[in-house]
Write a protein that holds these residues in place. Structure first.
Motif, PDB file in Angstrom:
ATOM      1  N   ALA A  61       0.877  -0.997  -0.323  1.00 14.28           N
ATOM      2  CA  ALA A  61       0.092   0.412  -0.033  1.00 14.28           C
ATOM      3  C   ALA A  61       0.667   1.428   0.123  1.00 14.28           C
ATOM      4  N   TYR A  62       1.807   1.336   0.532  1.00 16.03           N
ATOM      5  CA  TYR A  62       3.300   2.365   0.628  1.00 16.03           C
ATOM      6  C   TYR A  62       4.192   2.733  -0.342  1.00 16.03           C
ATOM      7  N   GLY A  63       3.244   1.092  -1.283  1.00 19.28           N
ATOM      8  CA  GLY A  63       4.788   1.234  -2.821  1.00 19.28           C
ATOM      9  C   GLY A  63       6.203   0.839  -2.656  1.00 19.28           C
ATOM     10  N   PHE A  64       6.316  -0.121  -1.305  1.00 19.15           N
ATOM     11  CA  PHE A  64       7.496  -0.652  -0.977  1.00 19.15           C
ATOM     12  C   PHE A  64       7.800  -1.848  -1.519  1.00 19.15           C
ATOM     13  N   VAL A  65       6.562  -2.399  -2.161  1.00 17.35           N
ATOM     14  CA  VAL A  65       6.412  -4.531  -2.674  1.00 17.35           C
ATOM     15  C   VAL A  65       5.753  -4.254  -3.553  1.00 17.35           C
ATOM     16  N   GLU A  66       5.358  -5.440  -4.184  1.00 11.95           N
ATOM     17  CA  GLU A  66       4.255  -5.134  -5.548  1.00 11.95           C
ATOM     18  C   GLU A  66       4.833  -7.084  -5.824  1.00 11.95           C
ATOM     19  N   ASP A  67       3.131  -7.817  -6.907  1.00 14.48           N
ATOM     20  CA  ASP A  67       3.467  -8.967  -6.423  1.00 14.48           C
ATOM     21  C   ASP A  67       4.316  -9.016  -7.609  1.00 14.48           C
ATOM     22  N   ALA A  68       4.564 -10.884  -7.294  1.00 19.97           N
ATOM     23  CA  ALA A  68       5.330 -10.939  -8.576  1.00 19.97           C
ATOM     24  C   ALA A  68       4.759 -12.248  -8.991  1.00 19.97           C
TER      25      ALA A  68
END
Length: 192
Positions: A61-68
């Motif tokens: 939600a804060y832009g540090f991780v994303e789906d892979a």
């Protein structure tokens, strides 16, 4: 310093999303070891998969991780780090909002704890490394009497030197190459 696209500039909002011990550990694990599921991270960090799953969603939600998704099979949800690191603005420690100052303090203390843990782990496992790696490691400290301007200049020169080595970084799997951690701290001390 020049902008590094692999670094995320922390601001008051994103700092609040990151300044949690488990979130910082999760993000660090993804940066160092690559994409993983909440279950794998839970096992690696000794946490419940419910806790890791929740905190991964918060990091997203804060832009540090994303789906892979290229790593997933079926219902497994894989995560990856979006950036290689963060840039901390010291002014966050002086923010007018006490919640931001508190988050900044949590962040700084967690970084210090993580550095201590990494160094302690190396010291405790140095017998597992080759003589060549043990000889190439360094645990040093220096004390200098400097002005704030000279301390800033020192930081800039050390950062420039370290950034110069990015061009020499080898890809994962290169023979003889390992990840190398460099901790750099410059802070004033009072003498009694």
């Amino acid at each position: 310093m020049p902008e590094d696209p692999k670094l995320h500039e922390l601001d008051a909002r994103t700092l609040r999303g990151l300044a949690h011990p488990l979130r910082m550990r999760l993000l660090s694990a993804l940066r160092r070891s690559g994409p993983a599921t909440a279950s794998r991270l839970a096992e690696k960090l000794g946490e419940s998969s419910g806790a890791t799953s929740y905190h991964l969603r918060q990091l997203a939600a804060y832009g540090f991780v994303e789906d892979a998704p290229e790593h997933g099979k079926g219902r497994e949800r894989w995560w990856r780090a979006v950036h290689q690191g963060v840039r901390f603005d010291e002014s966050l420690l002086q923010d007018t909002d006490p919640a931001v100052r508190g988050a900044a303090n949590v962040f700084m203390h967690e970084v210090a704890n993580w550095h201590t843990q990494e160094l302690s782990t190396f010291i405790g496992t140095r017998h597992e490394w080759s003589e060549e790696w043990v000889g190439a490691s360094d645990v040093s400290d220096f004390t200098l009497r400097l002005t704030p301007d000279l301390a800033s200049e020192l930081n800039e020169k050390v950062h420039a030197l370290l950034n110069g080595y990015r061009a020499h970084a080898l890809p994962e799997g290169s023979p003889g190459a390992e990840q190398v951690r460099i901790h750099h701290h410059v802070f004033p001390m009072r003498t009694d």
